[in-house]
Design a protein around this motif. Structure first.
Motif, mmCIF file in Angstrom:
data_model
loop_
_atom_site.group_PDB
_atom_site.id
_atom_site.type_symbol
_atom_site.label_atom_id
_atom_site.label_comp_id
_atom_site.label_asym_id
_atom_site.label_seq_id
_atom_site.Cartn_x
_atom_site.Cartn_y
_atom_site.Cartn_z
ATOM 1 N N LEU A 25 -4.336 13.968 -5.993
ATOM 2 C CA LEU A 25 -3.734 14.236 -4.869
ATOM 3 C C LEU A 25 -4.703 14.970 -4.086
ATOM 4 N N ASN A 26 -4.823 14.790 -2.929
ATOM 5 C CA ASN A 26 -5.832 15.181 -1.839
ATOM 6 C C ASN A 26 -5.235 16.384 -0.866
ATOM 7 N N ASN A 27 -5.391 17.312 -0.789
ATOM 8 C CA ASN A 27 -4.305 18.194 -0.183
ATOM 9 C C ASN A 27 -4.822 18.279 1.408
ATOM 10 N N THR A 28 -5.711 17.767 1.815
ATOM 11 C CA THR A 28 -6.280 17.712 3.043
ATOM 12 C C THR A 28 -6.551 16.268 3.497
ATOM 13 N N GLY A 29 -6.339 15.376 2.709
ATOM 14 C CA GLY A 29 -6.513 13.947 3.182
ATOM 15 C C GLY A 29 -5.487 13.053 2.242
ATOM 16 N N THR A 30 -5.691 11.801 1.919
ATOM 17 C CA THR A 30 -4.859 10.933 1.473
ATOM 18 C C THR A 30 -5.506 10.376 0.059
ATOM 19 N N MET A 31 -4.310 9.897 -0.652
ATOM 20 C CA MET A 31 -4.658 9.210 -1.867
ATOM 21 C C MET A 31 -3.948 7.884 -1.787
ATOM 22 N N VAL A 32 -4.512 6.395 -1.966
ATOM 23 C CA VAL A 32 -4.202 5.313 -1.643
ATOM 24 C C VAL A 32 -3.809 4.348 -2.884
ATOM 25 N N ILE A 33 -2.929 3.680 -2.886
ATOM 26 C CA ILE A 33 -2.752 2.539 -4.068
ATOM 27 C C ILE A 33 -2.421 1.260 -3.447
ATOM 28 N N ASP A 34 -3.266 0.593 -3.656
ATOM 29 C CA ASP A 34 -3.057 -1.047 -2.992
ATOM 30 C C ASP A 34 -2.619 -1.795 -4.307
ATOM 31 N N ARG A 47 0.894 -1.107 0.062
ATOM 32 C CA ARG A 47 0.004 0.104 0.085
ATOM 33 C C ARG A 47 0.877 1.253 0.040
ATOM 34 N N HIS A 48 0.675 2.297 -1.051
ATOM 35 C CA HIS A 48 1.115 3.283 -0.842
ATOM 36 C C HIS A 48 0.285 4.680 -0.647
ATOM 37 N N ILE A 49 0.542 5.298 0.304
ATOM 38 C CA ILE A 49 -0.242 6.401 0.960
ATOM 39 C C ILE A 49 0.347 7.640 0.549
ATOM 40 N N PHE A 50 -0.207 8.641 -0.129
ATOM 41 C CA PHE A 50 0.295 9.855 -0.380
ATOM 42 C C PHE A 50 -0.721 10.799 0.458
ATOM 43 N N HIS A 51 0.242 11.611 1.340
ATOM 44 C CA HIS A 51 -0.557 12.227 2.455
ATOM 45 C C HIS A 51 -0.372 13.694 1.933
ATOM 46 N N GLY A 52 -1.659 14.526 1.557
ATOM 47 C CA GLY A 52 -1.580 15.681 1.320
ATOM 48 C C GLY A 52 -1.259 15.696 -0.150
#
Length: 361
Positions: free
Chosen positions: A309-318, A131-136
């Protein structure tokens, strides 16, 4: 020299190259056997000049590309900092008994996003969960999981249903320094087993290797409405099945990178072969960052070419892949379907294998 972080579960063990985020020496443990289906480049990174991008010097196993291919919006090496820059271990996540999740963080930011990598193991499952999580962050990115298989002992491929496939406009041997291709460029197809070749006739691209020297790119697009995307490769000589699972809404395109001694640019130099990339991507082919976030012929057909991308949350790749030991009667996966506990793999000869699999996507 690079530093590596090694992890082991009862179903899979591997290392992570902390200098680049590439997976190392991935070994699946199933039915009392150790199986190593992934490819690594036949060179030592420290023997190559630093003018060659780190992604090519460290080329191994699987890694995340963000952005995929040319980073022509934000300055970065080919395939982005996720495949060219250092990661650091930041701890573990407490899970259910028999589970282990290792967390890593990219030392650079991507479009302002902090990037986290999670590698998860479950006892008894010959599967790696990524899982890759992009924070902001702000903007959109083409991305890819760059998984590479060995083809030296032969593979038979199959995939979840696709709406169509194509080869791109540019053929590798237009420039002799780039490589030699077998296929016709461009072409649109519906049967991977009957691709047009540059010299006339057809080739079955479900069988690898299909040419002794070639460099080819083949794109396939998930069928509309699919809720599980999968790829599978049967190796009858070594008795295993490799499979990968994805959310087709996040990674709607499968790219086959056929690299079999046909690419002449350094460090490939005609010596890189027996490699098949089964790359699960969200991108406008390999045209780069800017071309993927623009309006494209693919996006006009409802095929996403970048993730926002979500500048107030996350974008997730599984993304998950695994490998099972099988007998000589297995020859081609015809379906991978969900059940209450995970998935069922069906072979053309009637054999089945049920696996407990966690499908967060």
């Amino acid at each position: 020299m690079s530093e590596s972080f090694f992890m082991r579960g009862s179903g899979v063990s591997l290392g992570l190259d902390l200098s680049s985020g590439h997976l190392l020496d991935v070994c699946f443990h199933d039915e009392g056997r150790d199986i190593r289906p992934l490819h690594a480049a036949p060179w030592t990174a420290d023997d190559l000049p630093e003018s060659i991008p780190l992604v090519n010097r460290r080329l191994s196993g699987d890694f995340l590309c963000a952005p995929f291919c040319e980073p022509d919006i934000e300055s970065a090496p080919w395939h982005g900092w996720t495949a060219n820059s250092a990661w650091r271990f930041i701890g573990n996540i407490a899970g259910e008994p028999g589970e282990a999740t290792y967390r890593f963080e990219l030392e650079r930011r991507i479009l302002g996003a902090r990037v986290e990598k999670q590698l998860r193991f479950v006892d008894g499952q010959p599967i790696l969960y990524q899982r890759h999580i992009f924070h902001g962050g702000e903007g959109a990115l083409p991305v890819a999981h760059h998984t590479m298989l060995r083809t030296d002992t032969g593979l038979k491929l199959s995939f979840s249903p696709k709406r169509f496939g194509l080869t791109p406009q540019r053929v590798a041997d237009e420039n002799p320094t780039d490589g030699i291709s077998t296929l016709t460029y461009p072409q649109v197809f519906t049967e991977l087993s009957r691709l047009q070749t540059a010299r006339g006739g057809t080739v079955d691209a479900t069988l690898h290797p299909y040419a002794p020297r070639t460099e080819d790119h083949i794109y396939m697009f998930e069928a509309a409405g699919a809720d599980l995307g999968w790829s599978a490769a049967v190796n009858r000589a070594e008795g295993y099945v490799f499979f990968a699972l994805k959310n087709p809404k996040i990674l709607p395109t499968t790219l086959l990178w056929v690299s079999n001694y046909g690419l002449e640019t350094p460090p490939f130099s005609g010596r890189h072969g027996d490699c098949l990339g089964i790359e699960e991507i969200c991108s406008n082919l390999a045209l780069g960052h800017a071309a993927s976030v623009a309006k494209t012929p693919l996006s006009d057909q409802g095929i996403p070419t970048a993730l926002t991308l979500n500048n107030t949350g996350t974008m997730v790749i599984d993304h998950a892949f695994g490998c099972i030991a099988v007998g000589p009667d297995w020859r081609e996966i015809t379906a991978i379907e969900r059940n209450d506990d995970g998935i069922i793999l069906h072979d053309a000869g009637g054999a089945v294998r049920r696996l407990a699999v966690s499908l967060p996507f």
